[in-house]
Scaffold this motif. Structure first.
Motif: not given
Lengths: 287, 319, 326
Positions: A159-160, A102, A163-164, A124-125, A121
């Motif tokens: 992970l998402p 991330a 990362a966000r 990942l979303d 993004s």
């Protein structure tokens, strides 16, 4: 911030400890104790966790078996200690993998924005389209059950989210004055990222990772409980709870202690995460 | 155009690509299995003939996009494929299983909202004891793993005191009372953690609203404190609360998998777990598809509800 | 009418200390009269408004007397005070965007003000609310009744707030900087609307403001507040023509209108005293151009001058010796 590079590393750790709010110190202390216990498992566990003992089937807790014994006469305390080892290893591995992935993804998405952000993004979303446990189960459905798959599945869930958070933090830092200053001085993007953006955006990621680590324990236990995570004979908290269900009324200790262990780790990570949030993420970017 | 209608249409438009990607991912599950999925499914029964037969039956030899097109066309006609083990049509199986999962999750959410929202409000506007007690409950609810809580509930309510059945199920249509009796422990198990999250969110959102100037102005109009808290402040706090309820519904769907296994309830979650262990891929796919669709629909409904509670959201046209 | 007698408000601050935010204010607002309460920000004028409304922040201590139409508001229970608020005294506050509930239709917020105090049905309240919206100049009020606040401009929102405030024909309206957040072009409209409506119904207005221009436009009388105390009050005509207190004079001199771009505006040097530990004498002494011995030793006595009053040793009627004896 903690000064980990000072010559007296020990005092830095102590200082970091007292820099935490009080409740977070309790969480940190519990985790340190648990990590030590699991590292020293062979010394601490009084019995071989897998040693079957027909004379102690469903034995109640006593001095020799502080948490009692299970349907095969195995020592619940020793099994809990070894299971903690499995759980914590999976948790640390999954959160570390997710955070390490991330960090560059979120930083790049937040710092550069535009199409870089879109490319990183949007996919990942898509991972957030499935509920967390279902995403893990989908991966397991493809690859098959096991400890490593469970760790990867948890990393995939996290992970998402991580990362966000990293993206949001980098976005804020990218527009801060000192970063603009670095760019004006003609530093390369990489240098600006390494020297300014990453160190200043790291707080929220750390907070989120600490909070998620607690839930990773629960997810790992749920997967093992369903028979989709750690496989026997490796002791794991979820498996112990699954096995103990049949003897619940005769020997509740088989269920009570592993469950308590999970609750304590989750609580400890939550306390630590909340405390870190107060110190490192006052704007509440981590959820 | 009416801004609300525009908002609804835009949000519906966003849902379609999400459904598409989700369906592709689930479609690919069986194709991503390492090695030959059919050999894995058949296990020791695998012979060249049986493998060829199953491959033909699952249309695995067609081009990938043809397979997807046919699968999707089937889904749109209510054809979910066949159970690989029992050969029964999956649409019938799902028709039995989905209501069970829906019943558990909806009842749990209902209970969690009914308990969590008022307690969260009390935690925000009540005295020190209200705050402490709810904080304690939140820490407990978040830390304790749901299935362990379920086991402890069985130990206390079903084992030691024999109040309630430890596990089992009858359909509501056959025996409504019995059905609800079987639901008590699973629903409690799931609702505790849900309520904890809802309390925490409600409290935070209410504290944010209570400090805003329009609350002072409401007092200046002579509005009753009760109406300020429950009509005005709560409605302003509703956006984060509804959002969390939507997110937590996904957690509930995950939790239902565990709780159905724990209490031997014939829901979709247990179906998926059993099917994974049997390598019964068509069932895994159908089950995941249903649950994921439910989750996406709930997210959609949540966003629409938020848009209708807070006109600023629908007017901005964001989601 | 509103009569405020020797009102004091103490507000707790960190370290167990108290701020004397309002210190012995005496003031009256008659029926149909508009009284301007003027002072710099932090002088306690909004706190005084809060004290009258019974809406002081938690922990604040109030002493003195607030009489509304002869009724002492000091002894009211919470529910009795609620029935007074919005009914007998109403509030229009600074920022209309922050005053309205963003999730409720504007009309419903006016209707609510009515239904808080009158036992009437929804439909009747709605009709009355539409009439009120029309009276404050909202175009097409029937159709705009259901619109949420963010679809209105700032000036229109303040009209809605005024409609809700005047819904029950209150005796007194507290208008706390009602035009500060609005565009200059809108300010005069809102002021004149307020004036027209209140003069017609006989509602007295306490106009809290830092802007002497506002006072000049609509007020009948003025009270100047400094550091928690009213230092001078009188009719707007008298005070503007002949300010008695040095602070009032300094305020008038610092108004842009008085100087017509003839160079820098005079400013009042120095800072407002620390109100957790107010000075023994006059609170303005440290910044006053005409300070003398007495100012730093004892607080000035309030003297009546013509129709107004002033608290300054320059206008002391009695010789200092006699003052000490009394």
């Amino acid at each position: 911030m903690t000064a980990k590079s000072t010559p007296a590393g020990g005092t830095a750790v102590v200082r970091a400890f007292f820099w935490l709010p009080r409740s977070a110190r309790a969480g940190a202390l519990i985790l340190v104790v648990l990590v030590i216990v699991t590292l020293l498992a062979p010394l601490i566990a009084p019995h071989d966790p897998n040693a079957i003992d027909p004379t102690h089937v469903l034995a109640a807790p006593d001095l020799g078996h502080p948490f009692g014994a299970d349907a095969l006469g195995r020592d619940v305390f020793s099994r809990t200690v070894y299971a903690l080892r499995t759980s914590l290893a999976i948790v640390f591995a999954s959160v570390a993998v997710a955070s390490l992935a991330a960090l560059p993804l979120g930083t790049a998405a937040g710092y550069f924005g535009g199409w870089v952000d879109q490319v990183i993004s949007r996919p990942l979303d898509m991972l957030l389209v499935l509920p967390a446990l279902l995403l893990a189960i989908t991966l397991i459905a493809i690859v098959g059950p096991g400890s490593i798959v469970a760790a990867l599945a948890i990393a995939l869930i996290y992970l998402p989210i991580l990362a966000r958070v990293q993206r949001a933090a980098s976005l804020v830092v990218a527009h801060a004055g000192f970063v603009e200053g670095g760019r004006a001085r003609g530093w390369s993007s990489l240098a600006v990222l390494r020297r300014h953006v990453v160190p200043n955006a790291l707080g929220p990621l750390l907070v989120q990772a600490a909070i998620l680590a607690g839930f990773a324990v629960q997810i790992e236990a749920s997967l093992s409980f369903l028979g989709l995570g750690t496989q026997p004979p490796t002791p794991s908290l979820g498996l112990m709870l699954s096995e103990g269900r049949d003897v619940l009324t005769q020997a509740p200790w088989v269920e009570i202690f592993p469950g308590l262990a999970i609750a304590v780790i989750v609580l400890a990570f939550n306390l630590l995460g909340d405390g870190l949030r107060h110190r490192l993420d006052p704007q509440g970017m981590a959820s | 155009m009416n801004p609300r209608l525009l908002f609804v249409l835009r949000r519906l438009g966003l849902t379609i690509p999400v459904l598409f990607v989700m369906s592709v991912v689930i479609f690919l599950i069986i194709r991503l299995v390492p090695g030959d999925p059919v050999r894995t499914m058949l296990g020791f029964r695998a012979t060249p003939e049986s493998i060829a037969q199953v491959r033909a039956q699952l249309h695995l030899d067609d081009p990938l996009w043809v397979q997807y097109r046919d699968w999707l066309a089937g889904l749109l006609h209510g054809d979910f494929g066949q159970d690989f083990v029992s050969k029964a049509p999956l649409s019938e199986l799902l028709a039995q299983r989905v209501p069970v999962t829906l019943e558990i999750t909806l009842l749990s959410m209902l209970l969690a909202v009914a308990v969590g929202v008022p307690l969260g409000v009390r935690a925000a506007v009540g005295g020190r004891w209200a705050r402490r007690l709810t904080e304690g409950f939140v820490v407990f609810g978040i830390s304790v793993p749901d299935f362990w809580l379920g086991i402890m509930l069985v130990l206390v309510c079903a084992g030691t005191m024999m109040w309630l059945p430890p596990s089992g199920y009858v359909p509501f249509t056959e025996d409504p009372g019995g059905n609800l009796t079987y639901m008590i422990l699973p629903v409690l198990t799931l609702a505790v953690a849900e309520a904890a999250y809802i309390i925490r969110t409600t409290r935070g959102a209410m504290l944010g609203v209570i400090g805003r100037p329009f609350i002072v102005y409401l007092r200046a109009k002579g509005t009753r404190e009760r109406s300020i808290v429950y009509r005005h402040a709560l409605r302003n706090a509703a956006t984060p609360i509804a959002t969390v309820i939507g997110i937590q519904f996904g957690v509930l769907l995950g939790g239902a998998i565990v709780v159905e296994t724990l209490f031997a309830l014939p829901g979709v979650g247990r179906l998926i777990v059993t099917a994974i262990n049997q390598r019964n891929y068509p069932v895994v796919q159908a089950g995941l598809l249903v649950v994921a669709t439910l989750f996406i629909l709930v997210s959609l409904i949540t966003d629409l509800v938020v848009g209708f509670i807070d006109p600023q959201v629908s007017d901005r046209g964001e989601s | 009418m509103l009569q405020i007698n020797d009102v004091r408000v103490r507000i707790p601050v960190a370290g167990g200390r108290w701020v004397e935010a309002v210190d012995g204010v005496t003031l009256a607002v008659g029926s149909g009269e508009i009284v301007g309460l003027v002072g710099e920000s932090g002088c306690g004028k909004s706190t005084l408004g809060g004290a009258v409304m019974g809406l002081l922040p938690g922990g604040a201590q109030l002493s003195g007397q607030v009489l509304l139409d002869g009724r002492d508001l000091g002894g009211l229970t919470a529910e009795e005070y609620r029935r007074v608020r919005g009914n007998d005294i109403a509030l229009v506050s600074q920022d209309p965007s922050a005053s309205l509930d963003p999730t409720f239709a504007v009309g419903a917020q006016v209707a609510e003000a009515i239904r808080n105090h009158r036992d009437i049905g929804r439909r009747e309240a709605r009709e009355r609310a539409v009439e009120l919206l029309r009276a404050v100049g909202i175009p097409d009020p029937g159709a705009r009744y259901s619109d949420p606040p963010h679809r209105f401009s700032g000036g229109m929102k303040q009209r809605v707030v005024i409609a809700a405030a005047l819904a029950n024909d209150p005796s007194v309206l507290i208008a706390d900087e009602p035009t500060t957040a609005l565009d200059v072009t809108i300010q005069a409209q809102i002021l004149h609307l307020l004036r027209d409506l209140t003069v017609r119904t006989g509602t007295g207005v306490l106009m809290i403001t830092h802007d002497l221009g506002v006072v000049a436009q609509v007020c009948d009388r003025i009270a100047v507040m400094y550091a928690g105390q009213v230092v001078e009050q009188g009719t707007v005509r008298d005070v503007f023509a002949d300010p008695l207190h040095p602070y009032t004079r300094a305020l008038l001199d610092s108004q842009p209108a008085a100087h017509h771009r003839s160079g820098d505006l005079p400013v009042i040097l120095g800072q407002v005293p620390d109100l957790t530990d107010p000075p023994a004498g006059c609170r303005f002494a440290a910044r006053c151009a005409r300070v003398h011995d007495r100012c730093t030793t004892a607080p000035p006595v309030v003297e009546t001058r013509g129709g107004g009053r002033v608290a300054c040793w320059l206008h002391d009627a009695l010789p200092p010796v006699a003052q000490e004896v009394s």
